[in-house]
Design a protein around this motif. Sequence first.
Motif, short mmCIF file in Angstrom:
data_model
loop_
_atom_site.label_atom_id
_atom_site.label_comp_id
_atom_site.label_asym_id
_atom_site.label_seq_id
_atom_site.Cartn_x
_atom_site.Cartn_y
_atom_site.Cartn_z
N ALA A 63 0.84 -1.19 0.00
CA ALA A 63 0.00 0.00 0.00
C ALA A 63 0.88 1.25 0.00
O ALA A 63 1.80 1.38 0.80
CB ALA A 63 -0.92 0.00 1.22
N ASP A 65 0.28 5.54 -1.16
CA ASP A 65 -0.44 6.64 -1.79
C ASP A 65 0.58 7.66 -2.28
O ASP A 65 1.12 8.43 -1.50
CB ASP A 65 -1.40 7.28 -0.79
N TYR A 100 -6.10 8.59 -5.65
CA TYR A 100 -5.54 7.31 -5.23
C TYR A 100 -6.59 6.57 -4.42
O TYR A 100 -7.34 7.18 -3.65
CB TYR A 100 -4.29 7.51 -4.35
N ARG A 102 -7.13 2.40 -2.49
CA ARG A 102 -6.65 1.04 -2.23
C ARG A 102 -7.88 0.16 -2.34
O ARG A 102 -8.82 0.28 -1.56
CB ARG A 102 -6.02 0.95 -0.84
N ASP A 105 -6.76 -5.03 -2.06
CA ASP A 105 -5.31 -5.21 -1.87
C ASP A 105 -4.50 -4.71 -3.06
O ASP A 105 -3.42 -5.24 -3.36
CB ASP A 105 -4.96 -6.66 -1.55
N ARG A 106 -5.02 -3.73 -3.76
CA ARG A 106 -4.32 -3.16 -4.91
C ARG A 106 -4.29 -1.64 -4.79
O ARG A 106 -5.24 -1.02 -4.33
CB ARG A 106 -5.03 -3.53 -6.21
N ASN A 107 -3.19 -1.05 -5.20
CA ASN A 107 -3.08 0.40 -5.33
C ASN A 107 -3.70 0.78 -6.67
O ASN A 107 -3.42 0.13 -7.69
CB ASN A 107 -1.61 0.84 -5.35
#
Length: 123
Positions: A63, A65, A100, A102, A105-107
């Motif tokens: 993670a 940002d 941005y 999340r 479980d992905r950016n």
Amino acid sequence: MFAADHGIAADDQARMRIMLEELLTNLSKYGYPDRNEREGLAEVNLELAGNQLVIEFGDDGQAFDPLAKASPDLEQSIRSRPVGGLGLHIVRALADEAQYSRRDDRNVIRLSRRVSLIKSAGP
């Protein structure tokens, strides 16, 4: 290539490449610190509506940002300035809007910018 097929001007194509290269480089360097193998998944989706380009970049790295990181102090001398941070600063500067999130479980970073078109898109 998407940009050429949609008639995006060469200077805007270069800006797109810079943005994507920086995001991929950061993912490769910093996205997988706990993995011995630096393998992961990145997905890029491009959309053009009129002259508004949207780039959505998603990855399975840790993670992070990139929009929360403070911009570097460009007034500070190069010798006293910490290394790093300029690439993300450039990405933010090249985007008209950036978001941005999340998700699963992905950016996911969504960048948009107005681009110049050199021809009408179409068949």
